[in-house]
Design an enzyme around this catalytic site. Structure first.
Site, PDB file in Angstrom:
ATOM      1  N   ASN A   1       0.347  -1.365  -0.137  1.00 15.15           N
ATOM      2  CA  ASN A   1      -0.246   0.096   0.137  1.00 15.15           C
ATOM      3  C   ASN A   1       1.101   1.132   0.202  1.00 15.15           C
ATOM      4  O   ASN A   1       0.268   2.028  -0.603  1.00 15.15           O
ATOM      5  CB  ASN A   1      -1.281  -0.093   1.421  1.00 15.15           C
ATOM      6  CG  ASN A   1       0.118  -0.258   2.350  1.00 15.15           C
ATOM      7  OD1 ASN A   1       0.221  -1.394   2.536  1.00 15.15           O
ATOM      8  ND2 ASN A   1      -0.170   0.705   3.475  1.00 15.15           N
TER       9      ASN A   1
ATOM     10  N   GLN B   1      -4.884  -3.838  -1.534  1.00 16.03           N
ATOM     11  CA  GLN B   1      -4.339  -2.891  -2.274  1.00 16.03           C
ATOM     12  C   GLN B   1      -4.876  -4.036  -4.408  1.00 16.03           C
ATOM     13  O   GLN B   1      -4.243  -3.322  -5.040  1.00 16.03           O
ATOM     14  CB  GLN B   1      -3.245  -2.331  -2.315  1.00 16.03           C
ATOM     15  CG  GLN B   1      -3.601  -1.699  -1.451  1.00 16.03           C
ATOM     16  CD  GLN B   1      -3.763  -0.399  -0.990  1.00 16.03           C
ATOM     17  OE1 GLN B   1      -4.439  -0.304  -2.443  1.00 16.03           O
ATOM     18  NE2 GLN B   1      -4.511  -0.044  -0.035  1.00 16.03           N
TER      19      GLN B   1
ATOM     20  N   ALA C   1     -13.571  -3.717   0.751  1.00 16.06           N
ATOM     21  CA  ALA C   1     -14.456  -3.278   0.148  1.00 16.06           C
ATOM     22  C   ALA C   1     -14.343  -1.710  -0.055  1.00 16.06           C
ATOM     23  O   ALA C   1     -14.541  -1.018  -1.389  1.00 16.06           O
ATOM     24  CB  ALA C   1     -15.746  -3.249   0.424  1.00 16.06           C
ATOM     25  N   HIS C   2     -13.515  -0.631   0.546  1.00 14.37           N
ATOM     26  CA  HIS C   2     -13.954   0.448   0.515  1.00 14.37           C
ATOM     27  C   HIS C   2     -12.418   0.847  -0.339  1.00 14.37           C
ATOM     28  O   HIS C   2     -12.336   2.225  -0.685  1.00 14.37           O
ATOM     29  CB  HIS C   2     -13.322   1.538   1.490  1.00 14.37           C
ATOM     30  CG  HIS C   2     -12.367   1.388   2.137  1.00 14.37           C
ATOM     31  ND1 HIS C   2     -11.652   2.109   2.230  1.00 14.37           N
ATOM     32  CD2 HIS C   2     -11.753   0.456   3.336  1.00 14.37           C
ATOM     33  CE1 HIS C   2     -10.363   1.912   3.329  1.00 14.37           C
ATOM     34  NE2 HIS C   2     -10.844   0.996   3.857  1.00 14.37           N
TER      35      HIS C   2
ATOM     36  N   CYS D   1       1.440   9.483   9.607  1.00 12.44           N
ATOM     37  CA  CYS D   1       2.382  10.388  10.734  1.00 12.44           C
ATOM     38  C   CYS D   1       1.921  10.074  11.751  1.00 12.44           C
ATOM     39  O   CYS D   1       0.637  10.889  11.775  1.00 12.44           O
ATOM     40  CB  CYS D   1       2.608  11.289   9.956  1.00 12.44           C
ATOM     41  SG  CYS D   1       4.213  11.617   8.063  1.00 12.44           S
TER      42      CYS D   1
HETATM   43  N1  PLP Z   1      -4.489  -4.160   4.029  1.00 11.69           N
HETATM   44  C1  PLP Z   1      -3.556  -3.586   3.005  1.00 11.69           C
HETATM   45  C2  PLP Z   1      -2.367  -3.657   1.837  1.00 11.69           C
HETATM   46  C3  PLP Z   1      -4.217  -1.643   3.358  1.00 11.69           C
HETATM   47  O1  PLP Z   1      -3.653  -0.697   1.845  1.00 11.69           O
HETATM   48  C4  PLP Z   1      -4.985  -1.756   4.483  1.00 11.69           C
HETATM   49  C5  PLP Z   1      -5.670  -0.713   4.557  1.00 11.69           C
HETATM   50  O2  PLP Z   1      -5.428   0.312   3.869  1.00 11.69           O
HETATM   51  C6  PLP Z   1      -5.229  -2.926   5.072  1.00 11.69           C
HETATM   52  C7  PLP Z   1      -5.136  -3.732   5.103  1.00 11.69           C
HETATM   53  C8  PLP Z   1      -6.517  -2.173   6.002  1.00 11.69           C
HETATM   54  O3  PLP Z   1      -8.252  -2.444   5.452  1.00 11.69           O
HETATM   55  P1  PLP Z   1      -9.414  -2.037   6.025  1.00 11.69           P
HETATM   56  O4  PLP Z   1      -9.324  -0.185   5.728  1.00 11.69           O
HETATM   57  O5  PLP Z   1     -10.640  -2.066   5.455  1.00 11.69           O
HETATM   58  O6  PLP Z   1      -9.370  -2.303   7.174  1.00 11.69           O
END
Ligand code: PLP
Length: 370
Positions: A144, A174, A194-195, A314
């Protein structure tokens, strides 16, 4: 507003939301209710499950457990580490990384594989940590913070060859609907959210190979075949399926998005250092401005109508990204100047060029001031 922080969250897909809201408004019953309305709600949810499953998996081999978010899916997967050791990478999202740090208290030794210079993990480095006592291996699919992509199918195959009994999990939050991918039989668990694909915040899912045993971390009414108790978020689930269906279709635009990423880089290259690898996710371009702090540039840009991310959430305790630090090739000044641009299928070329010019202008302006 030019929105280029899609790795943090995506704008909700309006068509998916209105379709889901209409169905949910009519069929708001508890899917566990044993009468017609409950059966109807249950059927809607099962149709959504099938649709999501088929996006990347063979439904004969895999099923899918709905969760409240990607974090819960990751936590559930990591909780399957039992005794011995569990292996992950230094490039994981906090949902996996922090869960690994908790394992020691449960008598499991957490092992963290170092990252290569491009932010991915090498099969040799990962395999060196796997032995007969390894009960779980977890590797992020697309990072991410950098967009670095791991070849999950090859890694899972190699890990299973060395230790066929260990569980292989990948955090696909991601990557889901963004990278061309089908779940191979060697992957046991795969988390999505989902988001990140136009759905609502508050819904995630864990793909599970049917023969992989899973234990719940939430206990109660026994929903999701006893694997995740709690009344299901039917609206979020329906919306997730519709949004993912639309997003997968739009993802055919991957080539176009990769071109946008390179167009942006061509404008930024004089004033920024590139962190994202060329062969990483087309949706993420992470750069660092050696003259300015990332969060200051981020605020300047937001005031000028461009939303981008920084390298990490941060905090005063952790001013630079743990993941970028783990790559081991960036000095403190670079780590402090990180900005993450993340595209969506809706991002236009005009917006990309405009945002890049504003980023360059902000960096130069800041440099002049200090
Ligand atoms: N794993 C990765 C690689 C992510 O980028 C994120 C969220 O930014 C998550 C897990 C966590 O997902 P959620 O926001 O649905 O808890």
């Amino acid at each position: 507003m030019i929105y280029l922080d899609n790795a943090a969250t995506t704008k909700p897909d309006a068509a998916a939301l209105s379709r889901a809201a209409q169905l949910y408004g009519e069929t708001y019953f508890n899917p566990s209710a044993r009468y017609g309305g409950g059966f109807a709600a249950h059927k809607l949810m099962e149709d959504a499950r099938q649709s999501l499953l088929c996006t990347i998996a063979d439904p004969a081999l895999f099923d899918l457990i709905f969760t409240s978010c990607g974090t819960e899916a990751d936590n559930t997967a990591v909780s399957m580490a039992k005794r011995g050791n569990a292996v992950t990478t230094a490039g994981e999202h906090a949902a996996v990384y922090e869960s690994f740090l908790q394992l020691r208290a449960r008598g499991v030794e957490p092992r963290f594989c170092p990252l290569s210079e491009d932010g991915s993990v090498s099969p040799e480095a990962l395999l060196a940590l796997v032995d007969e006592k390894t009960t779980l291996v977890s590797v992020v699919h697309a990072n991410n913070e950098t967009g670095a992509v791991n070849d999950i199918a090859a890694l899972a195959r190699a890990v299973k060859k060395k230790n066929p009994r260990c569980i292989f999990h990948s955090d696909g939050v991601q990557a889901f609907c963004k990278l061309p991918f089908r779940l191979p039989a060697e992957v046991d668990l795969y988390s999505v959210s989902a988001h990140k694909v136009g759905g609502l915040k508050g819904t995630g899912a864990l793909f599970r190979r049917k023969t992989c045993s899973l234990q719940p971390i939430l206990f109660g009414g026994g929903q999701e075949n006893g694997l995740r108790s709690g009344t299901e978020n039917v609206l979020g689930i329906l919306d997730f399926a519709f949004a993912a269906e639309n997003f997968s279709r739009l993802a055919e635009e991957t080539e176009r998005i990769a071109c946008l990423r390179e167009k942006m880089w061509a404008i930024l290259s004089e004033d920024f250092v590139r962190i994202s690898p060329m062969d990483g996710s087309p949706y993420i371009l992470t750069v660092a401005c050696r003259a300015a702090r990332g969060e200051v540039l981020q605020r300047m840009l937001f005031d000028r109508g461009v939303a981008v991310g920084t390298g990490s959430a941060c905090s005063s305790k952790k001013p630079v990204s743990r993941v970028l630090e783990a790559i081991g090739r960036y000095d403190r000044t670079t780590l402090e100047g990180v900005l993450r641009v993340s595209f969506s299928a809706e991002t236009s070329e005009e917006e990309t060029v405009q945002a890049a010019e504003l980023m360059r202008e902000a960096a130069r302006e800041y440099r002049k001031k200090v």
